[in-house]
Design a protein around this motif. Structure first.
Motif, PDB file in Angstrom:
ATOM      1  N   THR A 102       9.431  13.432  -1.527  1.00  0.00           N
ATOM      2  CA  THR A 102       8.653  14.524  -0.937  1.00  0.00           C
ATOM      3  C   THR A 102       8.176  15.499  -2.005  1.00  0.00           C
ATOM      4  OG1 THR A 102      10.594  15.915  -0.552  1.00  0.00           O
ATOM      5  CG2 THR A 102       9.990  14.360   1.192  1.00  0.00           C
ATOM      6  N   ALA A 103       8.329  15.150  -3.279  1.00  0.00           N
ATOM      7  CA  ALA A 103       8.035  16.083  -4.365  1.00  0.00           C
ATOM      8  C   ALA A 103       6.535  16.225  -4.584  1.00  0.00           C
ATOM      9  CB  ALA A 103       8.706  15.623  -5.647  1.00  0.00           C
ATOM     10  N   SER A 104       6.085  17.451  -4.644  1.00  0.00           N
ATOM     11  CA  SER A 104       4.684  17.737  -4.938  1.00  0.00           C
ATOM     12  C   SER A 104       4.512  17.920  -6.438  1.00  0.00           C
ATOM     13  CB  SER A 104       4.236  18.995  -4.196  1.00  0.00           C
ATOM     14  OG  SER A 104       4.894  20.125  -4.744  1.00  0.00           O
ATOM     15  N   ASP A 161       0.859  -1.181   0.000  1.00  0.00           N
ATOM     16  CA  ASP A 161       0.000   0.000   0.000  1.00  0.00           C
ATOM     17  C   ASP A 161       0.897   1.233   0.000  1.00  0.00           C
ATOM     18  OD1 ASP A 161      -2.395  -1.523   0.253  1.00  0.00           O
ATOM     19  OD2 ASP A 161      -1.992  -1.733   2.407  1.00  0.00           O
ATOM     20  N   SER A 162       0.513   2.242  -0.756  1.00  0.00           N
ATOM     21  CA  SER A 162       1.357   3.441  -0.826  1.00  0.00           C
ATOM     22  C   SER A 162       0.527   4.695  -0.660  1.00  0.00           C
ATOM     23  CB  SER A 162       2.114   3.494  -2.159  1.00  0.00           C
ATOM     24  OG  SER A 162       1.226   3.590  -3.253  1.00  0.00           O
ATOM     25  N   LEU A 163       1.191   5.757  -0.221  1.00  0.00           N
ATOM     26  CA  LEU A 163       0.573   7.073  -0.062  1.00  0.00           C
ATOM     27  C   LEU A 163       1.564   8.116  -0.538  1.00  0.00           C
ATOM     28  CD1 LEU A 163      -1.835   8.766   1.187  1.00  0.00           C
ATOM     29  CD2 LEU A 163      -0.379   8.972   3.228  1.00  0.00           C
ATOM     30  N   GLY A 164       1.092   9.034  -1.380  1.00  0.00           N
ATOM     31  CA  GLY A 164       1.968  10.096  -1.856  1.00  0.00           C
ATOM     32  C   GLY A 164       2.708   9.709  -3.116  1.00  0.00           C
ATOM     33  N   ASP A 165       3.929  10.204  -3.243  1.00  0.00           N
ATOM     34  CA  ASP A 165       4.732   9.997  -4.446  1.00  0.00           C
ATOM     35  C   ASP A 165       5.628   8.776  -4.263  1.00  0.00           C
ATOM     36  OD1 ASP A 165       5.901  10.424  -6.950  1.00  0.00           O
ATOM     37  OD2 ASP A 165       7.464  11.713  -6.104  1.00  0.00           O
ATOM     38  N   VAL A 166       5.164   7.623  -4.751  1.00  0.00           N
ATOM     39  CA  VAL A 166       5.886   6.354  -4.613  1.00  0.00           C
ATOM     40  C   VAL A 166       5.920   5.665  -5.970  1.00  0.00           C
ATOM     41  CG1 VAL A 166       6.048   4.148  -3.420  1.00  0.00           C
ATOM     42  CG2 VAL A 166       5.060   6.133  -2.240  1.00  0.00           C
ATOM     43  N   GLY A 209       3.415  10.966 -10.462  1.00  0.00           N
ATOM     44  CA  GLY A 209       2.233  11.717 -10.846  1.00  0.00           C
ATOM     45  C   GLY A 209       1.265  11.934  -9.701  1.00  0.00           C
ATOM     46  N   ASN A 210       1.590  11.373  -8.533  1.00  0.00           N
ATOM     47  CA  ASN A 210       0.812  11.614  -7.310  1.00  0.00           C
ATOM     48  C   ASN A 210       1.599  12.559  -6.414  1.00  0.00           C
ATOM     49  OD1 ASN A 210      -1.242   9.672  -7.984  1.00  0.00           O
ATOM     50  ND2 ASN A 210       0.204   8.070  -7.392  1.00  0.00           N
ATOM     51  N   ALA A 211       0.945  13.570  -5.916  1.00  0.00           N
ATOM     52  CA  ALA A 211       1.636  14.530  -5.066  1.00  0.00           C
ATOM     53  C   ALA A 211       1.981  13.920  -3.717  1.00  0.00           C
ATOM     54  CB  ALA A 211       0.766  15.770  -4.867  1.00  0.00           C
ATOM     55  N   ALA A 212       3.039  14.422  -3.098  1.00  0.00           N
ATOM     56  CA  ALA A 212       3.347  14.031  -1.720  1.00  0.00           C
ATOM     57  C   ALA A 212       2.137  14.338  -0.832  1.00  0.00           C
ATOM     58  CB  ALA A 212       4.573  14.782  -1.228  1.00  0.00           C
ATOM     59  N   ALA A 213       1.930  13.528   0.188  1.00  0.00           N
ATOM     60  CA  ALA A 213       0.755  13.644   1.057  1.00  0.00           C
ATOM     61  C   ALA A 213       1.042  14.580   2.233  1.00  0.00           C
ATOM     62  CB  ALA A 213       0.361  12.269   1.580  1.00  0.00           C
ATOM     63  N   PRO A 214       0.011  15.169   2.802  1.00  0.00           N
ATOM     64  CA  PRO A 214       0.221  16.078   3.937  1.00  0.00           C
ATOM     65  C   PRO A 214       0.645  15.340   5.199  1.00  0.00           C
ATOM     66  CG  PRO A 214      -2.119  15.732   3.574  1.00  0.00           C
ATOM     67  CD  PRO A 214      -1.418  15.079   2.429  1.00  0.00           C
ATOM     68  N   VAL A 215       1.314  16.049   6.079  1.00  0.00           N
ATOM     69  CA  VAL A 215       1.680  15.549   7.408  1.00  0.00           C
ATOM     70  C   VAL A 215       0.959  16.406   8.440  1.00  0.00           C
ATOM     71  CG1 VAL A 215       3.579  15.162   9.028  1.00  0.00           C
ATOM     72  CG2 VAL A 215       3.936  14.786   6.576  1.00  0.00           C
ATOM     73  N   GLY A 216       0.522  15.771   9.530  1.00  0.00           N
ATOM     74  CA  GLY A 216      -0.154  16.518  10.584  1.00  0.00           C
ATOM     75  C   GLY A 216      -1.617  16.759  10.312  1.00  0.00           C
TER      76      GLY A 216
END
Length: 234
Positions: A54-56, A38-43, A73-80
């Motif tokens: 960490t690239a948006s 499973d992935s989240l963000g830019d992987v 093609g997927n943006a980095a995900a938010p933290v917090g």
């Protein structure tokens, strides 16, 4: 009676010869892309390794165009934030902030996760490498991490020196454990960093098998049971 005898025999012998299933990582060498993960963000998978960045898509490292260092093609995900990297990794909001009291927060990042069934004594191993466009003298201290069963460990950061290495962790109890790899952008949204992960594997601990003497006793018990059943029928 025959059915009862057969069932008793199977249960008795099964208790002596059955072994727990060995733990295994699905697609730990990433030859099948991100299958099993499973992935989240830019992987993405590049050069035979999983790479998290960490690239948006909206901001990137000047003078490069926006999204120039994004991999998937997927943006980095938010933290917090709910639904962000911390929630994905099984961490409370704010745990990825290095030093919030002194103004050091994580802004965005990416993560990769798999749930493993492990036995006590099994050892998780993987290889990692951290790279960054941040200037270690004047930039922000982006960092890479692993979370194993909800426990956070930092692998490396920009200020330490952008290294690589092998990581190992031995489990002290059996269970279903989430293993999460991640990287976060600290202090701003620019200065892209990336974490490569490869050769994720489990070294299993051999499970004890019954000694020949114990198995002989089990078979003797089956013989006694058979004689009793024949006697009751006679």
């Amino acid at each position: 009676m025959k059915r009862m005898f057969a069932l008793s025999t199977a249960l008795l012998l099964g208790a002596f010869i059955a072994n727990p299933a060995k733990a295994a990582v699905i697609n730990g060498d990433f030859t099948a892309g991100l299958t099993g993960w499973d992935s989240l963000g830019d992987v993405a998978v590049l050069a035979g390794a999983a790479r998290l960045s960490t690239a948006s898509l909206d901001v990137d490292d000047f003078p490069a165009a926006a999204g120039a260092f994004n991999l998937s093609g997927n943006a980095a995900a938010p933290v917090g934030q709910p639904g962000g990297v911390e929630e994905f990794a099984g961490l409370p909001l704010g745990q990825l902030d290095p030093d919030p009291l002194n103004g050091s927060w994580a802004f965005e990042g990416s993560a990769l996760r798999q749930t493993l069934a492990v036995q006590a004594g099994d050892t998780l191993r993987f290889d990692w490498h951290l790279g960054s466009n941040e200037d270690p003298l004047i930039g922000m201290n982006d960092y890479a991490f692993v979370v194993i069963g909800g426990v956070l460990a930092v692998l490396d950061d920009v200020f330490t020196g952008l290294g690589s290495g092998s990581f190992s962790h031995t489990f002290n109890a059996a269970g279903s454990i989430d293993v999460v790899f991640g990287i976060v952008d600290v202090g701003d949204y620019v200065g892209s960093s990336w974490l490569s992960i490869d050769a994720v594997r489990i070294a299993t601990t051999p499970q004890p098998v019954s000694a020949p003497g114990s198995l002989a006793l089990a078979l003797a018990g089956v013989g006694v049971l058979a004689r009793r059943l024949r006697h009751s029928r006679g």
